[in-house]
Design an enzyme around this catalytic site. Structure first.
Site, PDB file in Angstrom:
ATOM      1  N   HIS A  76      49.179  48.740  55.733  1.00 46.83           N
ATOM      2  CA  HIS A  76      48.434  50.008  55.766  1.00 46.83           C
ATOM      3  C   HIS A  76      49.163  50.932  56.728  1.00 46.83           C
ATOM      4  CE1 HIS A  76      45.070  52.773  56.378  1.00 46.83           C
ATOM      5  NE2 HIS A  76      44.365  52.117  55.474  1.00 46.83           N
ATOM      6  N   GLU A 123      45.788  43.945  56.861  1.00 44.59           N
ATOM      7  CA  GLU A 123      46.126  45.368  56.693  1.00 44.59           C
ATOM      8  C   GLU A 123      47.515  45.712  57.227  1.00 44.59           C
ATOM      9  OE1 GLU A 123      41.695  47.234  56.313  1.00 44.59           O
ATOM     10  OE2 GLU A 123      42.558  47.127  58.324  1.00 44.59           O
ATOM     11  N   LYS A 124      48.398  44.723  57.205  1.00 41.14           N
ATOM     12  CA  LYS A 124      49.709  45.000  57.817  1.00 41.14           C
ATOM     13  C   LYS A 124      50.536  46.005  57.015  1.00 41.14           C
ATOM     14  CE  LYS A 124      52.037  40.757  56.170  1.00 41.14           C
ATOM     15  NZ  LYS A 124      50.885  40.243  55.394  1.00 41.14           N
ATOM     16  N   GLU A 127      37.827  58.273  59.904  1.00 39.26           N
ATOM     17  CA  GLU A 127      39.010  57.512  59.500  1.00 39.26           C
ATOM     18  C   GLU A 127      39.638  58.169  58.284  1.00 39.26           C
ATOM     19  OE1 GLU A 127      38.614  53.390  58.533  1.00 39.26           O
ATOM     20  OE2 GLU A 127      37.165  53.041  60.129  1.00 39.26           O
ATOM     21  N   TRP A 182      44.762  48.719  50.020  1.00 39.37           N
ATOM     22  CA  TRP A 182      43.687  48.010  49.306  1.00 39.37           C
ATOM     23  C   TRP A 182      43.488  48.537  47.897  1.00 39.37           C
ATOM     24  CZ3 TRP A 182      40.382  52.065  48.665  1.00 39.37           C
ATOM     25  CH2 TRP A 182      40.363  53.048  49.664  1.00 39.37           C
ATOM     26  N   ARG A 204      35.925  39.912  56.385  1.00 40.13           N
ATOM     27  CA  ARG A 204      35.083  40.614  57.351  1.00 40.13           C
ATOM     28  C   ARG A 204      33.688  40.824  56.778  1.00 40.13           C
ATOM     29  NH1 ARG A 204      37.708  46.717  57.627  1.00 40.13           N
ATOM     30  NH2 ARG A 204      37.469  47.196  55.433  1.00 40.13           N
ATOM     31  N   ASN A 227      30.763  48.975  61.952  1.00 40.23           N
ATOM     32  CA  ASN A 227      31.839  49.670  61.244  1.00 40.23           C
ATOM     33  C   ASN A 227      31.542  49.679  59.758  1.00 40.23           C
ATOM     34  OD1 ASN A 227      34.559  50.905  61.262  1.00 40.23           O
ATOM     35  ND2 ASN A 227      35.019  49.186  59.893  1.00 40.23           N
ATOM     36  N   GLU A 228      31.535  50.855  59.170  1.00 41.20           N
ATOM     37  CA  GLU A 228      31.307  50.971  57.729  1.00 41.20           C
ATOM     38  C   GLU A 228      30.234  49.979  57.275  1.00 41.20           C
ATOM     39  OE1 GLU A 228      35.055  50.863  55.619  1.00 41.20           O
ATOM     40  OE2 GLU A 228      35.377  52.975  56.058  1.00 41.20           O
TER      41      GLU A 228
HETATM   42  C1  GLA Z   1      38.036  51.130  56.439  1.00 43.67           C
HETATM   43  C2  GLA Z   1      37.745  50.341  57.696  1.00 43.67           C
HETATM   44  C3  GLA Z   1      38.949  50.109  58.540  1.00 43.67           C
HETATM   45  C4  GLA Z   1      40.149  49.792  57.693  1.00 43.67           C
HETATM   46  C5  GLA Z   1      40.373  50.903  56.719  1.00 43.67           C
HETATM   47  C6  GLA Z   1      41.591  50.698  55.855  1.00 43.67           C
HETATM   48  O1  GLA Z   1      37.875  52.462  56.562  1.00 43.67           O
HETATM   49  O2  GLA Z   1      36.727  50.903  58.467  1.00 43.67           O
HETATM   50  O3  GLA Z   1      38.656  49.019  59.392  1.00 43.67           O
HETATM   51  O4  GLA Z   1      39.907  48.606  57.011  1.00 43.67           O
HETATM   52  O5  GLA Z   1      39.273  50.961  55.855  1.00 43.67           O
HETATM   53  O6  GLA Z   1      41.761  51.739  54.940  1.00 43.67           O
END
Ligand code: GLA
Length: 670
Positions: A368, A365-366, A317, A325, A120, A158-159
């Protein structure tokens, strides 16, 4: 601003409680799952759902092809279910067709490696092409949904900068030069002065010759690295601003993005971002790689509140349990999720959102965790989520209240960058290591602290903690001195005040910016090896650092009893005006640090929460709607505290007994 922000957050909640929300990626599931999702969201009390975060390849699957049918449908289903939407602009990761068509968009690492799509954020933040395509996505999304009554918050990208903050491609190099021309008024001599380029024959005759600080054979130029950090943070902010401007032209709904105030992301100077946010939102995950993960959580929450200037903020989040991760993704223990959430709310969050709604069955992220685990509804994790929803629903009165703190800890991303720049005295001195140690000392002593930027208004704070504030301007140093003159007690720790904004050492004896205030003069640093400790004359120990300093106008409260600086003062105090300035030349052991901070707090008239300690976290929020005492017992045994009021956790009169691992949120009798 305060009232407006808390109102804005309050409108995001489903009912009268605090906001309970999540990221939702319905595109990962068959449409038949969606109605079930909405039903379960209602059952748990989810009021706010972030969608379209990674939507690009769904809504724009090929060049010139747009398909909003799935997004239309899910928005309608959520709306019909009374759930508000936190709508992602969808630009966080380009669709594969875009980077296939324009591989020049791909980011490049410091060793020249091109980072390929398949993960990503595979884009160069400075790429005008990327920015143009992203602008089209945002425009289409806001034109379609800008007036939709369910859309209550806009979530830009996002982030931003999570993976691609530092890009070394030719486009970035050109953008860096443009940024430098603006910073140095087109005057290459000014850049040469700022970077000290007479050293190692690095003098530039033209901006055209300047490049990002990519991989080299030796140490690099620290001034160049520092400016590249500043530039890179600004480039990410520019991405945010470009999207926010498109949104704001077409909607009045609040706009934000999710910050990463966390231990492992350091590339963005969020102090420079806050003015552009309608709501401050943060993502936070427990980092099990750290020695004290929950201490870091408390610090990050206090810093997020600092970014919000004390106003309520949104936890955008977090995870219910393990992430996927870290090298070892530990499950949360019994009650740990609730303790984590209570700590965020205690420290100013008016809303709690999780990543993510339903645990993915595929993709990176399966493994998570999520609100709905792979096991489904019949699981302790789901039951805990529903229970949390109930608790957040009972905390509505907390919304808009403010955290009470008379202490301030000064924090700066620029110091973070400068402390850890190349060629430093010791790799053992990490900025966060020092900041966390100071914050933990305050927490262990039961003192709640605000975290503020250098240059913030300091009146009203009786105790100032200044850990490793390495880079500081004259004005910001003067503001600290003024606060002390006016009655504050300050504790300044080693490696603070050493360089100016251009990373130039303030000569004449360390710590240049604070020499006079502290009444000390240090001639040489003498750091310690990993694991090495030294004794002080007061019987405590220190680690990481010592230095060879002398008092010029201060009292040596303790000295080094052994080690490379034996005989030199280790802890000094100077009375200044109506206050006092203390300096500590080592990292005190945890108990000694707590005792030191407790002593300074009591001198300064700052009251600690009775009963608080390393295991028992206590924070008070108060405001028009009452006073709320948060007690989080992280320890293994019950504690008894003298409190009176109504406990919002048990929904019963408070007894003062807090069992091991329990949380109490007490609306206090006044
Ligand atoms: C970040 C991202 C999410 C996801 C989470 C997993 O915060 O914004 O898309 O990847 O991490 O912890």
């Amino acid at each position: 601003m305060a009232a407006a922000v808390s109102d804005r957050i309050a409108t995001l909640s489903q009912g009268d409680g605090l906001v309970f929300g999540c990221d939702y990626n319905p595109e990962q599931w068959d449409r038949s799952v969606w109605p079930e999702d909405v039903r379960l969201m209602q059952e748990a009390g989810i009021g706010l759902v972030a969608i379209n975060i990674f939507g690009w390849s769904s809504i724009n699957p090929a060049h010139g092809v747009w398909d909003f049918s799935a997004l239309d449908e899910i928005i309608e289903q959520l709306h019909a279910g009374g759930i508000r939407i936190n709508l992602g602009t969808g630009t966080s990761s380009p669709a594969p067709w875009l980077t296939a068509r324009h591989p020049e968009i791909l980011p490049v690492g410091e060793d020249g490696t091109v980072f390929h799509p398949g993960g990503r954020q595979a884009y160069c933040p400075s790429s005008p092409l990327f920015r143009a395509y992203a602008a089209e996505v945002v425009t289409r999304v806001v034109e379609r949904y800008g007036d939709h009554p369910a859309v209550s918050l806009w979530h830009v990208s996002n982030e931003l900068g999570c993976h691609n903050a530092l890009c070394y491609c030719d486009t970035s190099a050109e953008a860096f030069r443009t940024w430098l021309r603006a910073r140095y008024d087109d005057d290459i001599a000014a850049l040469n002065r700022a970077w000290g380029t007479t050293f190692w024959s690095q003098r530039y005759s033209s901006f055209d010759d300047v490049r990002p600080p990519a991989q080299v054979l030796s140490l690099r130029n620290p001034g160049q690295i520092l400016d590249f950090q500043r530039f890179s943070s600004d480039e990410q902010l520019a991405l945010y601003r470009a999207e926010a401007a498109i949104l704001r032209e077409r909607t009045d709904v609040p706009v934000t993005t999710n910050f990463m105030v966390t231990a492992h992301i350091r590339n963005l100077d969020y102090w420079t971002w806050t003015g552009d946010m309608d709501v401050i939102a943060n993502d936070h995950y427990l980092d099990r790689r750290l020695e004290d993960p929950r201490g870091e959580l408390s610090f990050a929450a206090d810093l997020t509140r600092g970014l919000a200037e004390g106003a309520p903020w949104l936890l955008m989040e977090t995870s219910t349990g393990a992430v996927n991760w870290q090298p070892y993704n530990l499950a949360k223990g019994p009650g740990e999720m609730v303790r984590n959430i209570a700590a965020h709310v205690a420290r100013g969050a008016d809303g709690i959102c999780f990543f993510q709604w339903r645990a993915s069955a595929q993709g990176a992220e399966k493994y998570h965790t999520a609100l709905v685990p792979h096991a489904g509804e019949d699981s302790d994790q789901w039951r805990e989520a529903v229970e949390l929803g109930g608790l957040l629903g009972r905390l509505g009165e907390v919304a808009g209240t403010r955290v009470e703190a008379d202490a301030a800890l000064l924090f700066s991303w620029e110091s973070w960058w400068a402390v850890e720049n190349e060629g430093r005295p010791s790799e053992g001195v990490t900025y966060l290591g020092q900041v966390h140690a100071a914050h933990a000392a305050l927490a262990d002593a039961g003192i709640t602290t605000d975290v503020v930027r250098p240059g913030a208004a300091l009146d009203g704070y009786r105790l100032l903690i200044v850990p490793a504030l390495h880079l500081i301007s004259d004005e910001d140093a003067a503001a600290i001195a003024r606060a002390v003159e006016n009655g504050a007690t300050a504790l300044i720790t080693f490696f603070s005040g050493i360089v100016d904004e251009e990373d130039r050492v303030r000569t004449g004896g360390y710590p240049g910016a604070f020499r006079e205030l502290l009444g000390i003069r240090s001639e040489e640093f003498a750091p310690l090896l990993p694991g090495e400790t030294v004794f002080l004359t007061d019987g405590t120990t220190g680690s990481v650092w010592t230095e060879r300093l002398k008092t010029t106008d201060a009292v040596a409260v303790a000295s080094f009893a052994d080690g490379p600086s034996a005989g030199a003062p280790a802890l000094t105090r100077r009375a200044a005006g109506e206050g006092a300035a203390w300096f500590v030349a080592t990292q005190p052991d945890r108990i000694a640090y707590r005792d030191l901070v407790a002593r300074l707090a009591s001198d300064a008239g700052v009251t600690a929460h009775p009963g608080a300690d390393r295991d028992v976290e206590i924070v008070r929020r108060s405001g028009d709607r009452g006073s709320f005492l948060f007690i989080i017992n992280h320890g293994d045994s019950a504690v008894e505290l003298a409190v009176t009021g109504h406990d919002l956790v048990t929904d019963a009169p408070a007894t003062g007994r807090v069992p091991a691992g329990a949380v109490r949120i007490i609306k206090e009798d006044v």
